[in-house]
Design a protein around this motif. Sequence first.
Motif, PDB file in Angstrom:
ATOM      1  N   ALA A  63       0.832  -1.205   0.000  1.00 17.01           N
ATOM      2  CA  ALA A  63       0.000   0.000   0.000  1.00 17.01           C
ATOM      3  C   ALA A  63       0.867   1.255   0.000  1.00 17.01           C
ATOM      4  O   ALA A  63       0.500   2.268  -0.608  1.00 17.01           O
ATOM      5  CB  ALA A  63      -0.916  -0.003   1.215  1.00 17.01           C
ATOM      6  N   ARG A  64       2.027   1.197   0.643  1.00 10.73           N
ATOM      7  CA  ARG A  64       2.922   2.354   0.660  1.00 10.73           C
ATOM      8  C   ARG A  64       3.437   2.659  -0.748  1.00 10.73           C
ATOM      9  O   ARG A  64       3.559   3.823  -1.144  1.00 10.73           O
ATOM     10  CB  ARG A  64       4.095   2.113   1.593  1.00 10.73           C
ATOM     11  N   VAL A  66       1.874   2.024  -3.538  1.00  4.52           N
ATOM     12  CA  VAL A  66       0.755   2.623  -4.281  1.00  4.52           C
ATOM     13  C   VAL A  66       0.541   4.070  -3.851  1.00  4.52           C
ATOM     14  O   VAL A  66       0.336   4.958  -4.692  1.00  4.52           O
ATOM     15  CB  VAL A  66      -0.530   1.787  -4.080  1.00  4.52           C
ATOM     16  N   ILE A  67       0.595   4.330  -2.551  1.00  4.86           N
ATOM     17  CA  ILE A  67       0.382   5.695  -2.046  1.00  4.86           C
ATOM     18  C   ILE A  67       1.529   6.612  -2.468  1.00  4.86           C
ATOM     19  O   ILE A  67       1.323   7.786  -2.785  1.00  4.86           O
ATOM     20  CB  ILE A  67       0.206   5.671  -0.516  1.00  4.86           C
ATOM     21  N   TYR A  83       1.513   4.508   8.446  1.00  2.00           N
ATOM     22  CA  TYR A  83       1.881   3.179   7.955  1.00  2.00           C
ATOM     23  C   TYR A  83       1.929   2.151   9.084  1.00  2.00           C
ATOM     24  O   TYR A  83       1.601   0.981   8.876  1.00  2.00           O
ATOM     25  CB  TYR A  83       3.209   3.228   7.206  1.00  2.00           C
ATOM     26  N   MET A  86      -1.634   1.291   9.653  1.00  2.00           N
ATOM     27  CA  MET A  86      -2.125   0.469   8.544  1.00  2.00           C
ATOM     28  C   MET A  86      -1.621  -0.971   8.678  1.00  2.00           C
ATOM     29  O   MET A  86      -2.386  -1.921   8.465  1.00  2.00           O
ATOM     30  CB  MET A  86      -1.674   1.045   7.203  1.00  2.00           C
TER      31      MET A  86
END
Length: 100
Positions: A63-64, A66-67, A83, A86
């Motif tokens: 996810a990091r 993608v972000i 993070y 998350m």
Amino acid sequence: MNVESTEYDRRRMTSLRPLAGLSLAATLLLVGCSHAPEYSIFGSFFPAWIFSAVGGLLLAMGARVVIARTAIADHLASPILFYLGMATFLSCVLWLLFYS
């Protein structure tokens, strides 16, 4: 030593015996799991929470990525806490999905 105080103590102790038996029975009935959620890998037993934690970290790292490629990363106030939260959330979700 006073005779009245020893008789009072004796009466108090006999009135607590049913509670002691009830608390012993409750602890025996409420004993934990039949087995811990663990897996044998090459002869070593690993608790299941380790797999959930590793999976949560891997999902948070994905996810990091993608972000970081989007413009959202510039607007995060404290990315370390974001993070970490998350990863914790995803670890708990994995635990609930696979082990409960």
